[in-house]
Design a protein around this motif. Structure first.
Motif, PDB file in Angstrom:
ATOM      1  N   LYS A 167       7.915   0.411   4.151  1.00  0.00           N
ATOM      2  CA  LYS A 167       7.459   1.715   3.666  1.00  0.00           C
ATOM      3  C   LYS A 167       8.669   2.547   3.290  1.00  0.00           C
ATOM      4  O   LYS A 167       9.661   2.521   3.998  1.00  0.00           O
ATOM      5  CB  LYS A 167       6.651   2.435   4.737  1.00  0.00           C
ATOM      6  CG  LYS A 167       5.260   1.903   4.893  1.00  0.00           C
ATOM      7  CD  LYS A 167       4.493   2.747   5.889  1.00  0.00           C
ATOM      8  CE  LYS A 167       3.083   2.241   6.027  1.00  0.00           C
ATOM      9  NZ  LYS A 167       2.305   3.051   6.937  1.00  0.00           N
ATOM     10  N   PRO A 168       8.624   3.252   2.229  1.00  0.00           N
ATOM     11  CA  PRO A 168       7.528   3.469   1.289  1.00  0.00           C
ATOM     12  C   PRO A 168       7.548   2.494   0.109  1.00  0.00           C
ATOM     13  O   PRO A 168       6.862   2.705  -0.879  1.00  0.00           O
ATOM     14  CB  PRO A 168       7.779   4.889   0.800  1.00  0.00           C
ATOM     15  CG  PRO A 168       9.266   4.999   0.778  1.00  0.00           C
ATOM     16  CD  PRO A 168       9.741   4.164   1.959  1.00  0.00           C
ATOM     17  N   HIS A 169       8.330   1.445   0.214  1.00  0.00           N
ATOM     18  CA  HIS A 169       8.511   0.505  -0.902  1.00  0.00           C
ATOM     19  C   HIS A 169       7.766  -0.808  -0.663  1.00  0.00           C
ATOM     20  O   HIS A 169       8.353  -1.877  -0.751  1.00  0.00           O
ATOM     21  CB  HIS A 169       9.997   0.254  -1.129  1.00  0.00           C
ATOM     22  CG  HIS A 169      10.787   1.506  -1.286  1.00  0.00           C
ATOM     23  ND1 HIS A 169      10.669   2.321  -2.392  1.00  0.00           N
ATOM     24  CD2 HIS A 169      11.671   2.111  -0.462  1.00  0.00           C
ATOM     25  CE1 HIS A 169      11.468   3.358  -2.244  1.00  0.00           C
ATOM     26  NE2 HIS A 169      12.070   3.267  -1.086  1.00  0.00           N
ATOM     27  N   TYR A 214       5.060  -3.612  -1.686  1.00  0.00           N
ATOM     28  CA  TYR A 214       4.406  -4.182  -2.858  1.00  0.00           C
ATOM     29  C   TYR A 214       3.282  -5.099  -2.398  1.00  0.00           C
ATOM     30  O   TYR A 214       3.375  -5.712  -1.333  1.00  0.00           O
ATOM     31  CB  TYR A 214       5.407  -4.952  -3.723  1.00  0.00           C
ATOM     32  CG  TYR A 214       6.255  -4.017  -4.533  1.00  0.00           C
ATOM     33  CD1 TYR A 214       5.953  -3.743  -5.861  1.00  0.00           C
ATOM     34  CD2 TYR A 214       7.324  -3.354  -3.954  1.00  0.00           C
ATOM     35  CE1 TYR A 214       6.704  -2.854  -6.595  1.00  0.00           C
ATOM     36  CE2 TYR A 214       8.084  -2.458  -4.677  1.00  0.00           C
ATOM     37  CZ  TYR A 214       7.765  -2.208  -6.001  1.00  0.00           C
ATOM     38  OH  TYR A 214       8.505  -1.319  -6.720  1.00  0.00           O
ATOM     39  N   HIS A 229       2.907  -2.045  -6.814  1.00  0.00           N
ATOM     40  CA  HIS A 229       3.360  -1.175  -5.732  1.00  0.00           C
ATOM     41  C   HIS A 229       2.159  -0.779  -4.879  1.00  0.00           C
ATOM     42  O   HIS A 229       1.065  -0.546  -5.398  1.00  0.00           O
ATOM     43  CB  HIS A 229       4.039   0.071  -6.305  1.00  0.00           C
ATOM     44  CG  HIS A 229       4.810   0.829  -5.282  1.00  0.00           C
ATOM     45  ND1 HIS A 229       4.210   1.685  -4.397  1.00  0.00           N
ATOM     46  CD2 HIS A 229       6.129   0.820  -4.982  1.00  0.00           C
ATOM     47  CE1 HIS A 229       5.128   2.197  -3.587  1.00  0.00           C
ATOM     48  NE2 HIS A 229       6.307   1.689  -3.929  1.00  0.00           N
ATOM     49  N   GLY A 230       2.358  -0.731  -3.595  1.00  0.00           N
ATOM     50  CA  GLY A 230       1.272  -0.439  -2.669  1.00  0.00           C
ATOM     51  C   GLY A 230       0.669   0.942  -2.820  1.00  0.00           C
ATOM     52  O   GLY A 230      -0.467   1.172  -2.427  1.00  0.00           O
ATOM     53  N   ALA A 231       1.418   1.892  -3.399  1.00  0.00           N
ATOM     54  CA  ALA A 231       0.909   3.252  -3.558  1.00  0.00           C
ATOM     55  C   ALA A 231       0.017   3.404  -4.781  1.00  0.00           C
ATOM     56  O   ALA A 231      -0.630   4.437  -4.936  1.00  0.00           O
ATOM     57  CB  ALA A 231       2.081   4.236  -3.659  1.00  0.00           C
ATOM     58  N   ARG A 232      -0.031   2.404  -5.626  1.00  0.00           N
ATOM     59  CA  ARG A 232      -0.876   2.498  -6.819  1.00  0.00           C
ATOM     60  C   ARG A 232      -2.350   2.454  -6.431  1.00  0.00           C
ATOM     61  O   ARG A 232      -2.720   1.950  -5.372  1.00  0.00           O
ATOM     62  CB  ARG A 232      -0.570   1.358  -7.782  1.00  0.00           C
ATOM     63  CG  ARG A 232       0.781   1.564  -8.453  1.00  0.00           C
ATOM     64  CD  ARG A 232       1.088   0.502  -9.439  1.00  0.00           C
ATOM     65  NE  ARG A 232       0.104   0.449 -10.519  1.00  0.00           N
ATOM     66  CZ  ARG A 232       0.096  -0.510 -11.425  1.00  0.00           C
ATOM     67  NH1 ARG A 232       0.986  -1.479 -11.398  1.00  0.00           N
ATOM     68  NH2 ARG A 232      -0.808  -0.519 -12.374  1.00  0.00           N
ATOM     69  N   GLN A 233      -3.193   2.951  -7.325  1.00  0.00           N
ATOM     70  CA  GLN A 233      -4.635   2.942  -7.078  1.00  0.00           C
ATOM     71  C   GLN A 233      -5.121   1.514  -6.894  1.00  0.00           C
ATOM     72  O   GLN A 233      -4.512   0.563  -7.378  1.00  0.00           O
ATOM     73  CB  GLN A 233      -5.379   3.572  -8.250  1.00  0.00           C
ATOM     74  CG  GLN A 233      -5.194   5.054  -8.352  1.00  0.00           C
ATOM     75  CD  GLN A 233      -6.015   5.641  -9.485  1.00  0.00           C
ATOM     76  OE1 GLN A 233      -6.411   4.945 -10.417  1.00  0.00           O
ATOM     77  NE2 GLN A 233      -6.280   6.930  -9.404  1.00  0.00           N
TER      78      GLN A 233
END
Length: 108
Positions: free
Chosen positions: A72-74, A76, A96-100
């Motif tokens: 976190k925050p990187h 995938y 990337h894990g933060a994507r919708q």
């Protein structure tokens, strides 16, 4: 029994994009990160069931799994499907894990 790991055109593009984005050719740390990602995906040959179902799997009515890579925050997500008949892992996308969450149109 070993599974064959295959990449969709989108996943191959995602992998190439990450190589360029992370500047893996110029940085030892970035190259180490990128090589670790490749090794994590390669490990799916032996242990494809180790990763959980992806959150989108139920909504998309597909047995998608996701491998999380990074800290976190990187983080995938390597999103893949198993083809038990062919003993193959089909990598669909790397994002990337933060994507919708994925939509059906993202898997084409």
């Amino acid at each position: 029994m070993a599974y064959l790991v295959e990449f969709s055109a989108r996943a191959a593009h995602d992998l190439e994009f990450l190589y360029v984005e992370k500047q893996a050719a110029e940085s030892h740390a970035a190259a180490r990160w990128y090589n670790g990602l490749e090794e994590a995906v390669k490990a799916l040959e032996s242990y494809p069931h180790r990763c959980p179902l992806a959150p989108e799997a139920r909504r998309l009515r597909r047995k998608l799994r996701h491998l999380l890579y990074g800290k976190k925050p990187h983080v995938y997500r390597v999103i893949y499907e198993l083809d038990e008949g062919r003993q193959a892992v089909w990598v669909l996308t790397i994002r990337h894990g933060a994507r919708q969450k994925l939509k059906a149109s993202n898997l084409v």
